[in-house]
Design a protein around this motif. Structure first.
Motif, short mmCIF file in Angstrom:
data_model
loop_
_atom_site.label_atom_id
_atom_site.label_comp_id
_atom_site.label_asym_id
_atom_site.label_seq_id
_atom_site.Cartn_x
_atom_site.Cartn_y
_atom_site.Cartn_z
N LEU A 1 0.83 -1.21 0.00
CA LEU A 1 0.00 0.00 0.00
C LEU A 1 0.86 1.26 0.00
CD1 LEU A 1 -2.83 -1.02 2.51
CD2 LEU A 1 -2.96 -0.88 0.01
N ARG A 2 1.96 1.23 0.75
CA ARG A 2 2.86 2.39 0.73
C ARG A 2 3.51 2.57 -0.63
NH1 ARG A 2 5.90 1.63 6.63
NH2 ARG A 2 4.11 2.29 7.92
N ASP A 3 3.88 1.45 -1.27
CA ASP A 3 4.44 1.56 -2.62
C ASP A 3 3.42 2.14 -3.59
OD1 ASP A 3 6.81 0.51 -1.72
OD2 ASP A 3 6.37 -1.54 -2.36
N MET A 4 2.16 1.70 -3.47
CA MET A 4 1.11 2.25 -4.33
C MET A 4 0.91 3.74 -4.05
SD MET A 4 -1.70 -0.84 -4.23
CE MET A 4 -2.89 0.20 -5.08
N GLN A 5 0.94 4.12 -2.78
CA GLN A 5 0.79 5.52 -2.45
C GLN A 5 1.94 6.35 -3.02
OE1 GLN A 5 0.78 6.26 1.75
NE2 GLN A 5 0.24 8.43 1.55
N ALA A 6 3.16 5.83 -2.92
CA ALA A 6 4.31 6.54 -3.50
C ALA A 6 4.20 6.63 -5.01
CB ALA A 6 5.61 5.84 -3.09
N GLY A 7 3.71 5.55 -5.65
CA GLY A 7 3.54 5.59 -7.10
C GLY A 7 2.50 6.61 -7.53
N ILE A 8 1.38 6.67 -6.79
CA ILE A 8 0.36 7.66 -7.11
C ILE A 8 0.88 9.07 -6.90
CG2 ILE A 8 -1.91 8.52 -6.43
CD1 ILE A 8 -2.68 5.63 -5.75
N GLY A 9 1.67 9.26 -5.83
CA GLY A 9 2.27 10.57 -5.61
C GLY A 9 3.23 10.97 -6.72
N PHE A 10 4.03 10.00 -7.19
CA PHE A 10 4.94 10.29 -8.30
C PHE A 10 4.17 10.63 -9.57
CE2 PHE A 10 7.22 8.73 -12.04
CZ PHE A 10 8.40 9.46 -11.96
N LEU A 11 3.09 9.90 -9.83
CA LEU A 11 2.27 10.18 -11.02
C LEU A 11 1.66 11.57 -10.93
CD1 LEU A 11 0.94 9.23 -13.65
CD2 LEU A 11 -0.88 8.21 -12.26
N GLY A 12 1.11 11.92 -9.77
CA GLY A 12 0.53 13.25 -9.63
C GLY A 12 1.57 14.35 -9.77
N GLU A 13 2.75 14.13 -9.21
CA GLU A 13 3.81 15.13 -9.34
C GLU A 13 4.24 15.30 -10.79
OE1 GLU A 13 8.15 16.15 -7.27
OE2 GLU A 13 7.07 14.29 -6.82
N ALA A 14 4.31 14.18 -11.52
CA ALA A 14 4.68 14.28 -12.93
C ALA A 14 3.62 15.02 -13.74
CB ALA A 14 4.90 12.88 -13.51
N ILE A 15 2.34 14.78 -13.44
CA ILE A 15 1.27 15.47 -14.17
C ILE A 15 1.30 16.97 -13.87
CG2 ILE A 15 -1.23 15.70 -14.37
CD1 ILE A 15 -1.44 12.69 -13.89
N VAL A 16 1.48 17.31 -12.61
CA VAL A 16 1.54 18.74 -12.24
C VAL A 16 2.73 19.42 -12.90
CG1 VAL A 16 1.87 20.33 -10.31
CG2 VAL A 16 0.28 18.41 -10.09
N THR A 17 3.87 18.74 -12.92
CA THR A 17 5.06 19.32 -13.56
C THR A 17 4.84 19.49 -15.06
OG1 THR A 17 6.45 18.26 -11.89
CG2 THR A 17 7.53 19.04 -13.89
N THR A 18 4.17 18.53 -15.69
CA THR A 18 3.88 18.64 -17.12
C THR A 18 2.99 19.85 -17.41
OG1 THR A 18 4.07 16.23 -17.35
CG2 THR A 18 2.96 17.42 -19.12
N LEU A 19 1.98 20.04 -16.58
CA LEU A 19 1.11 21.20 -16.76
C LEU A 19 1.87 22.50 -16.56
CD1 LEU A 19 -2.12 19.92 -14.94
CD2 LEU A 19 -1.64 19.98 -17.41
N ARG A 20 2.79 22.52 -15.61
CA ARG A 20 3.61 23.72 -15.42
C ARG A 20 4.49 24.00 -16.62
NH1 ARG A 20 7.20 23.22 -10.50
NH2 ARG A 20 7.87 25.24 -11.33
N VAL A 21 5.04 22.93 -17.20
CA VAL A 21 5.92 23.11 -18.36
C VAL A 21 5.13 23.61 -19.57
CG1 VAL A 21 7.36 21.84 -20.01
CG2 VAL A 21 7.65 21.46 -17.56
N LEU A 22 3.87 23.18 -19.68
CA LEU A 22 3.05 23.67 -20.78
C LEU A 22 2.85 25.18 -20.70
CD1 LEU A 22 0.35 20.86 -21.05
CD2 LEU A 22 2.33 21.24 -22.52
N THR A 23 2.76 25.71 -19.49
CA THR A 23 2.61 27.16 -19.33
C THR A 23 3.95 27.89 -19.32
OG1 THR A 23 2.55 26.88 -16.92
CG2 THR A 23 0.44 26.85 -18.08
N LYS A 24 5.01 27.18 -18.90
CA LYS A 24 6.36 27.76 -18.87
C LYS A 24 7.32 26.81 -19.56
CE LYS A 24 5.50 30.17 -14.49
NZ LYS A 24 5.96 30.33 -13.08
N PRO A 25 7.38 26.84 -20.90
CA PRO A 25 8.24 25.87 -21.61
C PRO A 25 9.72 25.98 -21.26
CG PRO A 25 6.70 26.97 -23.10
CD PRO A 25 6.63 27.70 -21.80
N ARG A 26 10.15 27.10 -20.71
CA ARG A 26 11.58 27.24 -20.39
C ARG A 26 12.01 26.30 -19.27
NH1 ARG A 26 12.12 30.14 -15.74
NH2 ARG A 26 10.25 31.24 -14.98
#
Length: 374
Positions: free
Chosen positions: A126-151
């Motif tokens: 369960l902790r591994d799944m929680q860490a995986g979900i957290g990594f996925l969410g962080e990657a999605i948030v970072t992708t959205l930030r890059v779309l607004t700030k390509p630099r």
């Protein structure tokens, strides 16, 4: 070894000039050792070592002894008195005796509680799944930030990873695809020959490669070659605390380390799958030529049965495979522990997780494409 004047257990002589004798003195047993009691001698004497009631060691004739010889003597009589001998010899035996006395005895094995073991394993998953979900969410948030700030996206790193993931994998992909095409053509021609339907081998091989085997085998190559490299590289940075240093300096580690690898793998995988398909079709064409079918017949069958949606569907799956493999490799590297085994465990987890993930995704895509009629 001798007790008094008679030999005991055939140990009357020792190699390299060493000799051990047991003599009864003062009503007790004295083990008299002479020569060189080294590791080789101790190894030969250990299986035949007696277990008498020794009270003292006579070391007057012992020229030298190492730790193995000292352990042999102390195994026979741990508390025996040391008599005679040079100071270095006595020092080695005394140090060995203190070391053996200081070593704690092995404790009892921990009790096995199946319920607790199942609970710990479940909590860990369960902790591994929680860490995986957290990594996925962080990657999605970072992708959205890059779309607004390509630099924020380092394109130089993207190009470097494109070279590592794609260009350098071309030879292996072409070789593997060609061999797969040869194998599929030969194996499928055997049952079809019974019905005089060898001409349909291009249909079978072409559809199998474009829809399933091309993206799947390219994903296996990517997981074994690139996913492990991502995990090893990021795992080394994690072990060396370089990732923590980036966070302390206020640098987004996900945007700097993870996102370029995700973009490179997602772009490169359809290209690798396309090369796998072309190489497989080339191998199949070669085998069809050896079976007596010209290129015109093979081309006619491929044009008749293969459609653009087969190719597009396979390339779409390949892009998804590349994204998932790169994500699993990056997460395995960033979640690496500490110690010498951390990087190896991260690379193993990346390869195993990547292969299992793409096979499971391929099954999901197969059901989805069947329901959608693609």
């Amino acid at each position: 070894m001798t007790r008094g004047t008679g030999p005991i257990d055939g140990m009357d002589g020792m190699a390299a000039g060493a000799d051990a004798r047991i003599e009864a003195r003062d009503g007790g047993a004295v083990l008299a050792v002479s020569g060189r009691l080294d590791t080789a001698t101790a190894a030969r004497l250990w299986p035949r070592a007696p277990d008498p009631a020794v009270t003292a060691f006579d070391l007057a004739g012992l020229e030298s002894v190492d730790s193995a010889g000292a352990v042999l003597l102390l195994a026979i009589a741990p508390e025996a008195e040391l008599r005679g001998g040079s100071e270095p010899v006595r020092a080695v035996i005394e140090r060995t005796r203190k070391a053996l006395a200081a070593a704690p005895p092995p404790g009892p094995p921990p009790p096995y509680h199946p319920i607790s073991s199942i609970g710990r394993a479940t909590v860990g998953r369960l902790r591994d799944m929680q860490a995986g979900i957290g990594f996925l969410g962080e990657a999605i948030v970072t992708t959205l930030r890059v779309l607004t700030k390509p630099r924020l996206l380092r394109w130089s790193d993207v190009l470097r990873h494109l070279d590592e993931v794609g260009t350098r994998a071309f030879p292996l992909t072409l070789l593997l695809g060609f061999l797969i095409g040869v194998i599929l053509a030969y194996q499928s021609s055997i049952p079809l020959r019974r019905f005089g339907a060898e001409v349909f081998v291009p249909n079978l091989v072409g559809i199998s490669l474009l829809r399933e085997l091309g993206p799947l085998l390219a994903g296996v190559v990517l997981a074994g070659r690139t996913g492990s490299a991502f995990a090893a590289e990021l795992g080394t940075m994690t072990v060396n605390e370089e990732v923590d240093a980036l966070k302390v300096m206020g640098i987004d580690a996900t945007a700097m380390l993870v996102l370029p690898r995700l973009v490179a793998a997602t772009i490169s995988m359809p290209v690798l799958a396309l090369l796998m398909n072309l190489a497989g079709l080339a191998g199949m064409t070669l085998i069809m030529g050896t079976l007596g079918y010209p290129w015109a017949a093979v081309e006619s069958q491929l044009q008749q049965w293969l459609t653009l949606k087969d190719l597009v569907g396979g390339l779409f799956k390949a892009a998804c495979f590349g994204l998932v493999i790169a994500g699993i490799g990056c997460r395995a590297g960033l979640s690496a522990g500490r110690g010498p085994r951390a990087v190896g465990d991260a690379a193993t987890a990346a390869v195993v997780g990547g292969i299992v993930a793409i096979v499971a995704m391929d099954g999901v895509f197969a059901v989805l494409f069947f329901r959608l009629g693609i």
